[in-house]
Design an enzyme around this catalytic site. Structure first.
Site, PDB file in Angstrom:
ATOM      1  N   CYS A 122      62.765  17.863 -56.466  1.00 38.91           N
ATOM      2  CA  CYS A 122      61.406  17.164 -56.480  1.00 38.91           C
ATOM      3  C   CYS A 122      60.907  16.106 -55.512  1.00 38.91           C
ATOM      4  O   CYS A 122      59.969  16.395 -54.939  1.00 38.91           O
ATOM      5  CB  CYS A 122      61.387  16.571 -57.934  1.00 38.91           C
ATOM      6  SG  CYS A 122      59.655  16.209 -58.403  1.00 38.91           S
ATOM      7  N   CYS A 123      62.044  15.280 -55.120  1.00 41.61           N
ATOM      8  CA  CYS A 123      61.941  14.245 -54.250  1.00 41.61           C
ATOM      9  C   CYS A 123      61.593  15.001 -53.033  1.00 41.61           C
ATOM     10  O   CYS A 123      60.897  14.486 -51.996  1.00 41.61           O
ATOM     11  CB  CYS A 123      63.220  13.100 -54.199  1.00 41.61           C
ATOM     12  SG  CYS A 123      63.056  12.033 -55.450  1.00 41.61           S
ATOM     13  N   CYS A 235      65.800   7.926 -53.192  1.00 34.78           N
ATOM     14  CA  CYS A 235      65.102   9.043 -53.131  1.00 34.78           C
ATOM     15  C   CYS A 235      65.251   9.903 -51.843  1.00 34.78           C
ATOM     16  O   CYS A 235      65.013  11.183 -51.842  1.00 34.78           O
ATOM     17  CB  CYS A 235      63.571   9.174 -53.272  1.00 34.78           C
ATOM     18  SG  CYS A 235      63.035   8.159 -52.159  1.00 34.78           S
TER      19      CYS A 235
HETATM   20  S1  SF4 Z   1      60.543   9.850 -57.706  1.00 31.45           S
HETATM   21 FE1  SF4 Z   1      61.171  11.919 -57.004  1.00 31.45          FE
HETATM   22  S2  SF4 Z   1      61.869  12.934 -58.724  1.00 31.45           S
HETATM   23 FE2  SF4 Z   1      60.445  11.510 -59.390  1.00 31.45          FE
HETATM   24  S3  SF4 Z   1      58.459  12.422 -59.567  1.00 31.45           S
HETATM   25 FE3  SF4 Z   1      58.774  11.345 -57.565  1.00 31.45          FE
HETATM   26  S4  SF4 Z   1      59.337  12.805 -56.243  1.00 31.45           S
HETATM   27 FE4  SF4 Z   1      59.665  13.844 -58.214  1.00 31.45          FE
END
Ligand code: SF4
Length: 265
Positions: A122-123, A235
């Site tokens: 996701c990151c 992250c």
């Molecule tokens: S911190 Fe990273 S894992 Fe969490 S929502 Fe944001 S992008 Fe996604």
């Protein structure tokens, strides 16, 4: 009680630190063209301080924000306010919509809680890919990292030439009290989440308030400690990249000369 009431305490050498920070940013603006250097801002307390110094000295340095699509409403409101008031150009980078849609369809909206691998994925989509675009063509970038933030950041240098792209950490040796002293003294607009015990603010699903005595970054990805025995609370934005030739870059880095005369305390 506000974050200013709680934290604004200048350290003894605050004036010297502020002078050093300002000199570093002034030198960066002189040594790099506007296309070559940029400030990465999360709109957190440290970043609003740096942007304020850039703006108050009318430095020719642009600022970018990663709008991941999962930011708190308070952060989005501050972003609007900041874009309207900043003299320096503010660029907002968002993830590739198709990648987000595919990921969410496949793994779910809150996949980050299922595993560290999915959180990193996701990151990767929401932060790292847009970061790559934001830094494309840049020779230097400016971050709000401070040594005090965590053990992993304890050795953050003022100027980091160990990576292919020079990274300036102008607040490296500031305390949390210094940051809030600057915000109070200069009436800098800040994220109201700081008043609700969020010292470090990222995406909404991955940030929580902390309690007295907890580590500064314990409110980030807090569930990972239970998932797979803990994580580095990063992250990827500020994780060192081993590829590239840091030593050659060091020789060319225009701000590296500051290191000899202004060694971090
Ligand atoms: S911190 Fe990273 S894992 Fe969490 S929502 Fe944001 S992008 Fe996604």
């Amino acid at each position: 009680m506000s974050a200013i009431d709680l934290h604004a305490r200048a350290s003894k050498d605050y004036a010297a630190k502020l002078a050093e920070t300002t000199a570093l940013l002034v030198k960066a603006a002189a040594d790099y063209s506007p296309a070559e250097v940029t400030q990465a801002s999360s709109l957190g307390a440290e970043d609003v301080v740096i942007s304020h110094i850039i703006n108050s000295h009318a430095l020719d340095i642009g600022i970018f924000v990663l709008e991941t699509g999962r930011l708190h409403p308070e952060t989005l409101a501050l972003l609007d306010q900041f874009k309207a008031s900043s003299l320096a150009p503010v660029s907002v980078y968002t993830p590739v919509n198709e990648s987000v849609v595919q990921f969410v369809d496949r793994e779910g909206k809150d996949a980050m809680y299922k595993s560290i691998a999915l959180r990193k994925a996701c990151c990767g989509i929401r932060k790292m890919e847009p970061l790559g675009r934001a830094l494309d063509g840049k020779k230097g970038w400016i971050s709000g990292l401070r040594r005090e933030q965590s053990g992993a950041r304890a050795d953050v240098p003022l100027v980091d030439v160990s990576e292919p792209r020079t990274k300036l950490n102008p607040l490296a040796n500031w305390t949390w009290g210094d940051v809030w002293h600057y915000i109070a003294e200069n009436k800098v607009a800040y994220n109201p989440l700081h008043d609700a015990f969020f010292p470090s603010i990222g995406c909404e699903p991955c940030t929580r308030a902390i309690s007295l005595g907890e580590d500064f970054r314990s409110g980030r990805w807090w569930w990972e400690a239970e998932l797979e025995g803990g994580a580095a609370k990063e992250c990827g934005l500020h994780v060192k990249h081993e590829e590239g030739n840091g030593s050659e870059e060091a020789a060319d880095a225009p701000v590296s000369s500051l290191l000899s005369s202004r060694a971090p305390a």
